[in-house]
Design an enzyme around this catalytic site. Structure first.
Site, PDB file in Angstrom:
ATOM      1  CG  HIS A  74     104.862 135.515  23.331  1.00 26.35           C
ATOM      2  ND1 HIS A  74     104.041 136.341  22.584  1.00 26.35           N
ATOM      3  CD2 HIS A  74     104.346 134.250  23.218  1.00 26.35           C
ATOM      4  CE1 HIS A  74     103.078 135.603  22.034  1.00 26.35           C
ATOM      5  NE2 HIS A  74     103.241 134.348  22.408  1.00 26.35           N
ATOM      6  CG  HIS A  89     100.514 130.684  25.424  1.00 30.63           C
ATOM      7  ND1 HIS A  89     100.995 131.812  26.043  1.00 30.63           N
ATOM      8  CD2 HIS A  89     100.924 130.768  24.131  1.00 30.63           C
ATOM      9  CE1 HIS A  89     101.647 132.548  25.170  1.00 30.63           C
ATOM     10  NE2 HIS A  89     101.635 131.938  24.002  1.00 30.63           N
ATOM     11  CD  GLU A 102     103.458 125.108  19.984  1.00 29.17           C
ATOM     12  OE1 GLU A 102     103.876 125.587  18.926  1.00 29.17           O
ATOM     13  OE2 GLU A 102     102.364 125.407  20.484  1.00 29.17           O
ATOM     14  CG  ASP A 103     107.631 126.683  22.041  1.00 30.39           C
ATOM     15  OD1 ASP A 103     107.472 125.892  21.106  1.00 30.39           O
ATOM     16  OD2 ASP A 103     107.171 127.842  22.033  1.00 30.39           O
ATOM     17  CG  ASP A 157      99.900 133.113  20.954  1.00 31.67           C
ATOM     18  OD1 ASP A 157     101.007 133.560  21.294  1.00 31.67           O
ATOM     19  OD2 ASP A 157      99.771 132.154  20.177  1.00 31.67           O
ATOM     20  CG  ASP A 172      81.586 153.952   7.055  1.00 35.68           C
ATOM     21  OD1 ASP A 172      82.339 154.220   6.107  1.00 35.68           O
ATOM     22  OD2 ASP A 172      81.274 152.790   7.375  1.00 35.68           O
TER      23      ASP A 172
END
Length: 727
Positions: free
Chosen positions: A51, A75, A79-80, A142, A264
């Site tokens: 990821h 990133h 957090e993880d 993300d 369009d």
């Protein structure tokens, strides 16, 4: 889309790119992230490091810089994984740490519910974004990869993530001018939100795919042939495309058009070197094809709010098929495709120019509007409304153009020009004719604001219901917050006491501060007076907090957990001297004019020969009797209340108003079925304004159950309002 992302693929992309990168720093960030995420797997079964690699690759395609690529790799580590932000800062520097922190979600705060948690995370992201725009670009990359792999998540997660993507991330991508990401996010979200409609449009487009491709190729060849004798600085680039599935859906199902009426759905893009060449090409294509009247838009002289520039014209080919031609320069094309990211794709580093500040002005407006409302969830509503793709362009008497969301009113326009002009507005003229302040503006109109000469002139509270943009509402609330604090405190306290009476909440005065403590924290209020003032100027919506306060009151002040049902408890003797001392022998019925439910504040009416009829205190029949003030009639009304005994289920009627679409009734009835709520009767019909109205009579146990149901129904896509039917 790459199915398998690897560090080798990333390195190859970096080496073939014409931009300079610090490859060793990026590889170090990859190795650090791979070690931190070791043993973690995604729902697809792939190692988790796939990821961050995918997000980094998407950002490379956008031309982002080294620190952004490193932050993409890292990133999720804070957090993880056990990795701290300080470790990231020591290894990769202040900028990378700041970017990682900006995209890291807040830790769960106990007093926040799911919606408030989401809103706080969005607010944190926007605050970081206002300092460095790269935060939101990482977050969009993300979200894009998460949406591409959403099929591996449970169905409930799929719908929740798709809703959030459609309501928050796609509008932000639009406002940043990142067309490619915005369209892919919308199509991916749409696939999960309405799979039937998605498949239907996909099927329509697939049927004649070869014919469409042949048609676009023939148009491109015809234009290229005509250009062969023209002088250009460099040969124009001519591309063709078919409109995105979600864009076609909006025009087919929201605007009730057939696919033949979408002019369009086919588009040809011509990219040239200068603005002068854009207008020359426009003349050539109008000479080659017949232009359709009123289908020409000049976004070069009047750019969109996201700084998009192009000439758009819709023409008819020899086959009689309409198609759109977009004409722009290379710089305009970079802005249209990459939006704010174009500053990194073609320039080294961030350029703090007036144009960049103009692009980011809306971020500050969103944050300021949320702060004046004292409601954390306001920030999500602002993004859903003020950042919607559809804009109108209204002209000032001096010829300047003002972009506003669709359905904006004169009040919104006045506040967009200047705060003080908004405050002093007393009227308006559209194309020279007087109009009311709630007049909805349209593209191309010339609007002149009439202001008052009074030095202390301020807005009207009713304007909060007229204004469409949160920018205008924020400025109105700010005025009342600053200028009318004492009045706000009195108004707010009165409104809160009224709601407490309605919900039968009786908290001792000395315990009120503690009882409201959590809500004071939620709305950044230091004292009860601050809280009253916030209610008074519209910053706190009592309709949102009262169900929660009622639940808290029951837990703290009521000990009996038995379900509520209605019996009559005489509180006083009527003037006639009748004593209801054996109330269980009295017939009790519930009035159909207001359909009271356990939890409603109620009152009883002594009927002649039919026992006692129970009404809500807001019932029009009861209010009319109070207004008439007839002593004899009032003597027949008596105080009653709910008491705790056996379970009661009563019927009530609800109304759901929504934008009409395929599958709407199915989604609403699915919510009712899932909640195990019996439907006695239901019907649906179209309204004149294009909305749909779903009406149902249901069997419900209490107002608490009804409020929970309403919360779920309000989350259904395109639902505008949910309320009890007024009879």
């Amino acid at each position: 889309m790459k199915e398998e992302y690897t560090i080798d693929l990333l390195i190859q992309k970096i080496l073939t790119d014409d931009k300079q990168y610090d490859l060793s720093k990026i590889i170090t960030a990859y190795e650090f992230a791979a070690k931190a995420h070791e043993g973690q797997f995604r729902s697809s079964g792939q190692p988790y490091i796939i990821h961050p690699l995918a997000v980094a690759y998407i950002l490379l395609e956008l031309g982002m810089d080294t620190d952004t690529i490193c932050a993409a790799m890292l990133h999720d580590v804070v957090e993880d994984t056990p990795v701290t932000l300080d470790e990231v800062k020591k290894r990769f520097g202040q900028d990378v740490a700041m970017l990682v922190d900006g995209v890291t979600k807040l830790n769960q705060v106990p007093i926040f519910n799911k919606e408030e948690q989401q809103a706080e995370n969005v607010r944190k992201m926007l605050l970081a974004m206002s300092q460095d725009i790269r935060v939101i670009i990482i977050k969009l990359a993300d979200r894009l990869h998460n949406m591409r792999t959403l099929k591996f998540r449970p169905s409930v997660k799929q719908r929740n993530t798709a809703h959030e993507t459609m309501n928050i991330y796609a509008p932000i991508a639009h406002r940043l001018g990142m067309r490619g990401i915005k369209e892919e996010l919308e199509d991916l979200a749409f696939h999960y939100l309405d799979p039937f409609a998605y498949s239907e449009i996909e099927h329509i487009l697939e049927i004649k795919k070869s014919e469409r491709e042949a048609f676009i190729t023939s148009i491109k060849d015809t234009i290229a042939y005509r250009f062969r004798d023209q002088e250009f600085i460099k040969p124009p680039q001519i591309d063709g495309r078919v409109k995105s599935i979600y864009s076609i859906y909006k025009k087919m199902f929201v605007h009730h058009k057939s696919i033949e009426e979408i002019y369009d759905k086919y588009a040809v893009r011509i990219i040239v070197s200068t603005v002068g060449e854009c207008y020359n090409v426009l003349g050539l294509v109008h000479d080659m094809f017949r232009p359709i009247p009123n289908r020409f838009k000049d976004y070069i002289s009047t750019p969109k709010a996201n700084m998009y520039q192009s000439l758009h014209t819709t023409v008819l080919g020899k086959e009689g098929i309409p198609f759109e031609i977009q004409i722009r320069t290379w710089d305009m094309h970079a802005t249209a495709e990459y939006g704010i990211a174009a500053h990194w794709k073609y320039k080294e580093g961030i350029q703090r120019t007036d144009k960049m500040d103009q692009r980011l002005a809306w971020v500050r407006q969103v944050i300021e509007a949320q702060q004046t409302s004292d409601d954390v969830e306001e920030i999500v509503r602002i993004i859903k409304t003020d950042l919607a793709p559809e804009d109108i362009v209204v002209m000032t008497p001096k010829g300047d153009s003002i972009s506003l969301p669709v359905d904006s009113t004169v009040i919104d326009y006045a506040y967009r020009i200047h705060t003080q002009i908004g405050h002093k507005t007393i009227g308006a003229k559209i194309d020279g004719k007087l109009v009311p302040l709630d007049y909805k503006l349209h593209t191309g109109e010339i609007c002149e604001i009439i202001t008052s000469n009074e030095p202390n002139k301020g807005p009207n509270r009713a304007w909060l219901n007229i204004a469409r943009t949160n920018e205008a509402k924020s400025k109105i609330r700010s005025w009342f917050k600053k200028e009318c604090r004492e009045e706000n405190i009195i108004t707010g306290k009165t409104e809160l006491e009224k709601e407490f009476r309605h919900f039968r909440i009786r908290v001792p005065e000395e315990e009120l501060g503690e009882f409201l403590g959590d809500d004071l924290k939620r709305h950044n209020c230091s004292t009860l007076d601050d809280f009253y003032a916030s209610i008074g100027y519209g910053g706190v919506m009592l309709s949102k907090i009262m169900p929660r306060l009622k639940d808290k009151y029951i837990k703290l002040y009521q000990t009996d957990d038995e379900p509520e049902t209605a019996v009559i408890k005489p509180v006083h003797k009527p003037s006639s001297g009748i004593i209801l001392d054996k109330i269980e022998d009295c017939t009790v019925k519930f009035a159909q004019c207001c359909n009271p439910l356990p939890g409603d504040e109620i009152v009883g009416f002594i009927t002649r020969g039919h026992g006692i009829s129970v009404h809500t205190v807001n019932c029009t029949n009861y209010l009319s009797a109070v207004k008439r003030n007839n002593h004899e009639e009032l003597a027949r009304w008596m105080d009653v209340q709910w008491t705790d005994s056996e379970q009661t289920s009563l019927q009530t009627s609800i109304e759901v108003t929504a934008l009409d679409r395929v599958g709407l009734v199915y989604d609403i009835t699915a919510i009712l079925t899932e909640a195990r709520i019996p439907i006695v009767h239901s019907s649906s019909r179209n309204l004149k304004n294009g909305n749909a109205l779903f009406e149902a009579t249901i069997t419900i146990a209490s107002t608490e159950q009804l409020n929970n149901l309403f919360e779920k129904l309000r989350r259904v896509k395109n639902v505008v309002s949910v309320e009890r039917a007024k009879i």
